[in-house]
Structures are given as C-alpha cells and as structure tokens.
Scaffold this motif. Structure first.
Motif, PDB file in Angstrom:
ATOM      1  N   MET A  40      56.324  33.700  50.488  1.00 45.04           N
ATOM      2  CA  MET A  40      55.311  34.746  50.303  1.00 45.04           C
ATOM      3  C   MET A  40      55.229  35.130  48.826  1.00 45.04           C
ATOM      4  SD  MET A  40      55.353  37.401  53.516  1.00 45.04           S
ATOM      5  CE  MET A  40      56.677  38.368  52.857  1.00 45.04           C
ATOM      6  N   THR A  41      54.005  35.280  48.362  1.00 47.89           N
ATOM      7  CA  THR A  41      53.763  35.695  46.992  1.00 47.89           C
ATOM      8  C   THR A  41      52.948  36.974  47.013  1.00 47.89           C
ATOM      9  OG1 THR A  41      53.721  33.410  46.269  1.00 47.89           O
ATOM     10  CG2 THR A  41      52.734  35.023  44.814  1.00 47.89           C
ATOM     11  N   MET A  42      53.467  38.014  46.367  1.00 48.26           N
ATOM     12  CA  MET A  42      52.724  39.265  46.305  1.00 48.26           C
ATOM     13  C   MET A  42      51.402  39.049  45.592  1.00 48.26           C
ATOM     14  SD  MET A  42      54.564  42.856  45.842  1.00 48.26           S
ATOM     15  CE  MET A  42      56.211  42.601  45.297  1.00 48.26           C
ATOM     16  N   MET A  43      50.403  39.861  45.982  1.00 54.82           N
ATOM     17  CA  MET A  43      49.109  39.805  45.311  1.00 54.82           C
ATOM     18  C   MET A  43      48.600  41.209  45.069  1.00 54.82           C
ATOM     19  SD  MET A  43      46.298  40.659  47.492  1.00 54.82           S
ATOM     20  CE  MET A  43      44.982  39.742  46.801  1.00 54.82           C
ATOM     21  N   LYS A  44      47.716  41.300  44.074  1.00 57.29           N
ATOM     22  CA  LYS A  44      47.106  42.585  43.715  1.00 57.29           C
ATOM     23  C   LYS A  44      45.594  42.405  43.758  1.00 57.29           C
ATOM     24  CE  LYS A  44      49.084  45.226  40.699  1.00 57.29           C
ATOM     25  NZ  LYS A  44      49.402  46.570  41.168  1.00 57.29           N
ATOM     26  N   ALA A  45      44.910  43.306  44.452  1.00 55.73           N
ATOM     27  CA  ALA A  45      43.451  43.331  44.482  1.00 55.73           C
ATOM     28  C   ALA A  45      42.999  44.483  43.596  1.00 55.73           C
ATOM     29  CB  ALA A  45      42.953  43.527  45.904  1.00 55.73           C
ATOM     30  N   VAL A  46      42.065  44.197  42.695  1.00 56.24           N
ATOM     31  CA  VAL A  46      41.568  45.216  41.768  1.00 56.24           C
ATOM     32  C   VAL A  46      40.059  45.322  41.942  1.00 56.24           C
ATOM     33  CG1 VAL A  46      41.368  45.930  39.362  1.00 56.24           C
ATOM     34  CG2 VAL A  46      43.421  44.699  40.129  1.00 56.24           C
ATOM     35  N   ASN A  47      39.613  46.479  42.419  1.00 61.38           N
ATOM     36  CA  ASN A  47      38.190  46.738  42.568  1.00 61.38           C
ATOM     37  C   ASN A  47      37.761  47.606  41.389  1.00 61.38           C
ATOM     38  OD1 ASN A  47      35.607  46.858  43.561  1.00 61.38           O
ATOM     39  ND2 ASN A  47      36.102  48.192  45.281  1.00 61.38           N
ATOM     40  N   THR A  48      36.995  47.032  40.468  1.00 64.47           N
ATOM     41  CA  THR A  48      36.529  47.753  39.288  1.00 64.47           C
ATOM     42  C   THR A  48      35.199  48.415  39.621  1.00 64.47           C
ATOM     43  OG1 THR A  48      37.634  46.176  37.835  1.00 64.47           O
ATOM     44  CG2 THR A  48      35.898  47.533  36.844  1.00 64.47           C
ATOM     45  N   LEU A  49      35.162  49.744  39.526  1.00 68.38           N
ATOM     46  CA  LEU A  49      33.960  50.523  39.821  1.00 68.38           C
ATOM     47  C   LEU A  49      33.317  51.011  38.532  1.00 68.38           C
ATOM     48  CD1 LEU A  49      35.304  52.803  42.710  1.00 68.38           C
ATOM     49  CD2 LEU A  49      34.235  50.552  42.903  1.00 68.38           C
ATOM     50  N   ARG A  50      32.037  50.731  38.356  1.00 66.73           N
ATOM     51  CA  ARG A  50      31.261  51.307  37.253  1.00 66.73           C
ATOM     52  C   ARG A  50      30.628  52.586  37.803  1.00 66.73           C
ATOM     53  NH1 ARG A  50      29.876  46.402  37.837  1.00 66.73           N
ATOM     54  NH2 ARG A  50      27.716  46.815  38.367  1.00 66.73           N
ATOM     55  N   ILE A  51      30.830  53.696  37.081  1.00 63.71           N
ATOM     56  CA  ILE A  51      30.440  55.011  37.590  1.00 63.71           C
ATOM     57  C   ILE A  51      29.553  55.721  36.581  1.00 63.71           C
ATOM     58  CG2 ILE A  51      31.364  57.251  38.338  1.00 63.71           C
ATOM     59  CD1 ILE A  51      33.937  55.671  39.071  1.00 63.71           C
ATOM     60  N   LYS A  52      28.572  56.462  37.104  1.00 61.30           N
ATOM     61  CA  LYS A  52      27.693  57.247  36.240  1.00 61.30           C
ATOM     62  C   LYS A  52      28.543  58.177  35.379  1.00 61.30           C
ATOM     63  CE  LYS A  52      23.819  57.264  39.456  1.00 61.30           C
ATOM     64  NZ  LYS A  52      23.029  58.058  40.406  1.00 61.30           N
ATOM     65  N   LYS A  53      28.193  58.276  34.093  1.00 60.20           N
ATOM     66  CA  LYS A  53      28.917  59.135  33.150  1.00 60.20           C
ATOM     67  C   LYS A  53      29.085  60.538  33.713  1.00 60.20           C
ATOM     68  CE  LYS A  53      30.241  57.632  29.125  1.00 60.20           C
ATOM     69  NZ  LYS A  53      31.662  57.591  28.887  1.00 60.20           N
ATOM     70  N   GLY A  54      30.305  61.055  33.606  1.00 60.57           N
ATOM     71  CA  GLY A  54      30.580  62.428  34.007  1.00 60.57           C
ATOM     72  C   GLY A  54      30.866  62.626  35.489  1.00 60.57           C
ATOM     73  N   ARG A  55      30.849  61.550  36.285  1.00 61.89           N
ATOM     74  CA  ARG A  55      31.053  61.715  37.731  1.00 61.89           C
ATOM     75  C   ARG A  55      32.333  61.054  38.221  1.00 61.89           C
ATOM     76  NH1 ARG A  55      25.590  61.276  40.926  1.00 61.89           N
ATOM     77  NH2 ARG A  55      26.935  62.168  42.518  1.00 61.89           N
ATOM     78  N   THR A  56      33.212  60.683  37.291  1.00 61.23           N
ATOM     79  CA  THR A  56      34.443  59.986  37.654  1.00 61.23           C
ATOM     80  C   THR A  56      35.350  60.832  38.545  1.00 61.23           C
ATOM     81  OG1 THR A  56      34.315  58.824  35.558  1.00 61.23           O
ATOM     82  CG2 THR A  56      36.391  58.707  36.702  1.00 61.23           C
TER      83      THR A  56
END
Length: 111
Positions: free
Chosen positions: A1-17
C-alpha cells in the motif's frame, strides 16, 4: 500500500475565502471513511485575481479515496434533487482542479 494525497484547488471570488473555509471547520463524513488519514485546508497567500484554497486529504491508498469519491458522486446525485442549493451567481467558488499525488517520503518529529 502506498499513501496518497488528493488536493482540490479552489479558485474563490476575492474576499469570500473565509465563507468557504467555514464550510470545512466542522468535520463531516470524510473523516469516518476507512483509509482516511488527514484533511487540511490551506489558504494561498498574496493572490491577485482571485483567492485560492487547497483542500488536501491523505489516504492510506488510492482504493480508499476511490471508494470515498464513489460515495460522494452518489450523494451529490441525490442532493441535485433538493431545492436548497445555492444560486450559481452567488457561489463564491469560481472553479476547481483535483490533483492526486503518491506520497513518496514522509518525516515525522523525532521522539
């Protein structure tokens, strides 16, 4: 077994993070899935056109992540029938991109 990482990059409207970060403050079902190791929400500093978050989940291996994604797809299909969904024009998320990584090396604190 090999660990894995999932990265979901979200682009967000300025000021709403912060509004999007708030959605992740309370653990939901992902932390109950077999093979789930860790979730992190990372905020990118010094962005210009839009804000950016990375939602990172670490899994014992790819099969556990795939099982979680299948359950999420089923859950979203059922949710599509609900009327309480946010209007698209009011959605703070502009787009997203999913990347998956094999964890090759990890170092933990010396004890």
């Amino acid at each position: 077994m090999t660990m894995m990482k999932a990265v979901n990059t979200l682009r967000i409207k300025k000021g709403r993070t912060e509004e999007v970060i708030a959605r992740f403050k309370t653990a939901k079902s992902v932390h109950t899935f077999d093979g789930f190791v860790l979730m992190e929400v990372l905020k990118k500093e010094n962005t210009e056109e839009h804000d950016e978050l990375q939602i990172c989940t670490t899994w014992e291996d790819q099969s556990y992540f795939d099982a979680w994604r299948e359950s999420r797809a089923s859950e979203k299909a059922h949710a599509a029938n609900k009327e309480d969904q946010q209007e698209p024009e009011d959605n703070p998320i502009l787009g997203s991109e999913l990347s998956m990584f094999k964890v090759c090396v990890q170092h933990h604190p010396a004890r």
